[in-house]
Design an enzyme around this catalytic site. Structure first.
Site, short mmCIF file in Angstrom:
data_model
loop_
_atom_site.label_atom_id
_atom_site.label_comp_id
_atom_site.label_asym_id
_atom_site.label_seq_id
_atom_site.Cartn_x
_atom_site.Cartn_y
_atom_site.Cartn_z
N GLY A 144 1.05 -1.07 -0.24
CA GLY A 144 -0.33 -0.21 0.24
C GLY A 144 1.14 1.25 -0.21
N VAL A 145 0.37 2.23 -0.69
CA VAL A 145 1.33 3.32 -0.92
C VAL A 145 -0.10 4.65 -0.38
CG1 VAL A 145 2.88 3.13 -2.76
CG2 VAL A 145 0.96 3.89 -3.46
N GLY A 173 -3.12 0.28 -9.41
CA GLY A 173 -3.74 -0.79 -9.21
C GLY A 173 -4.85 -0.23 -7.69
N CYS A 174 -5.58 -0.46 -6.42
CA CYS A 174 -6.15 -0.56 -5.90
C CYS A 174 -6.64 -1.39 -4.34
CB CYS A 174 -7.58 0.11 -6.16
SG CYS A 174 -8.42 1.11 -5.32
N HIS A 211 -5.23 9.83 -7.93
CA HIS A 211 -6.13 8.61 -7.79
C HIS A 211 -7.54 8.55 -6.25
CE1 HIS A 211 -6.24 3.40 -7.10
NE2 HIS A 211 -6.45 4.46 -5.75
N GLU A 212 -6.53 9.09 -5.43
CA GLU A 212 -6.60 8.93 -3.79
C GLU A 212 -8.12 10.63 -3.81
OE1 GLU A 212 -6.46 6.93 -1.72
OE2 GLU A 212 -5.01 6.20 -2.61
N HIS A 247 -11.19 8.57 -5.14
CA HIS A 247 -11.61 8.12 -4.22
C HIS A 247 -12.63 9.10 -3.46
CE1 HIS A 247 -10.79 4.10 -4.16
NE2 HIS A 247 -8.72 4.22 -4.06
#
Ligand code: ZN
Length: 189
Positions: free
Chosen positions: A46-47, A112-113, A155-156, A159
Site C-alpha cells: 500500500g502506498v 491498482g487499488c 487516485h486518492e 476516491h
C-alpha cells in the site's frame, strides 16, 4: 486488523464530505487518522489510502512513507531500501484536499487499488499535480507531486469523489500476488 472496503460497497461510490477545520483535532478525526494509518501499514504494497476505504465517507487521504521512499528514488535514482536502519519518513495526511494544478502533459501509468483486488490497468494521469490540504494538526499546506506522487494525488482525490480507477482504466487484467515475478513491484492506493 482493519479491513479494507472492497469494490461493490456503496461507500466507495459516495462523494465524501468535508471536515470542519476546527474538528481536525477532535478525538473522532484523530481516531480515523490512526485507523487509516494502521490499515495502510498492514498492506505491504500500500502506498496510500482514502477514508472511504475504511468505510468513512470523509475527505481525507494518507500517503505512506513507502510512497515517499519511492518519490525519493525517482528523484535521486538511488534505489529505495527501507531496511530497519533506514529512517522512515512520516506518512503525509491530506484533509479536504484540493487539486490546484494538473499538468497538461499526461501519461498512461499502471495502477491498482487496495479496494479492487487484484485488478490492474493503465490510467491516463497528469504527470504533475499540486494539492492544497490541511494536515493532521489543522495546518494548511501545499504539496507538489511528480510521477508516482502525482498519480497518488489523482487516485486518492478520485476516491473522495466516488470514482475508482477501473472506471477509466484500459487493459484491465487480474494479477494475483503469487503470480508476480520476484522483485516486481506494483503499488496500490
Ligand atoms: Zn484506491
Amino acid at each position: 486488523m482493519l479491513d479494507i472496503v472492497q469494490n461493490g460497497d456503496p461507500v466507495l461510490r459516495t462523494t465524501a464530505a468535508e471536515i470542519l477545520p476546527a474538528d481536525i483535532s477532535s478525538p473522532k478525526i484523530q481516531k480515523i487518522l490512526n485507523d487509516m494509518t494502521v490499515a495502510l501499514e498492514a498492506q505491504e504494497d500500500g502506498v496510500a489510502i482514502a477514508a472511504p476505504q475504511i468505510g468513512v465517507p470523509l475527505r481525507i487521504f494518507v500517503v505512506s512513507h513507502r510512497a515517499l521512499a519511492i518519490e525519493k528514488e525517482e528523484e535521486t535514482g538511488i534505489p529505495a531500501d527501507e531496511t530497519p536502519s533506514t529512517k522512515k519518513s512520516k506518512n503525509l495526511v491530506f484533509i479536504n484536499p484540493e487539486i490546484l494544478k494538473l499538468s497538461k502533459k499526461r501519461h498512461w501509468v499502471p495502477e491498482g487499488c487496495l479496494s479492487v483486488r487484484w485488478l490492474y490497468g493503465k490510467v491516463l494521469r497528469a504527470e504533475k499535480t499540486s494539492v492544497r490540504a490541511y494536515d493532521e494538526t489543522g495546518k494548511r499546506f501545499t504539496r507538489n507531486g511528480n510521477g508516482l506522487m502525482a498519480q497518488i494525488f489523482q487516485h486518492e482525490t478520485d476516491h473522495l469523489n466516488g470514482a475508482l480507477f477501473i472506471d477509466k482504466a484500459r487493459g484491465i487484467e487480474e494479477i494475483h500476488p503469487e503470480d508476480l515475478r520476484e522483485g516486481a513491484r506494483l503499488s496500490h492506493d
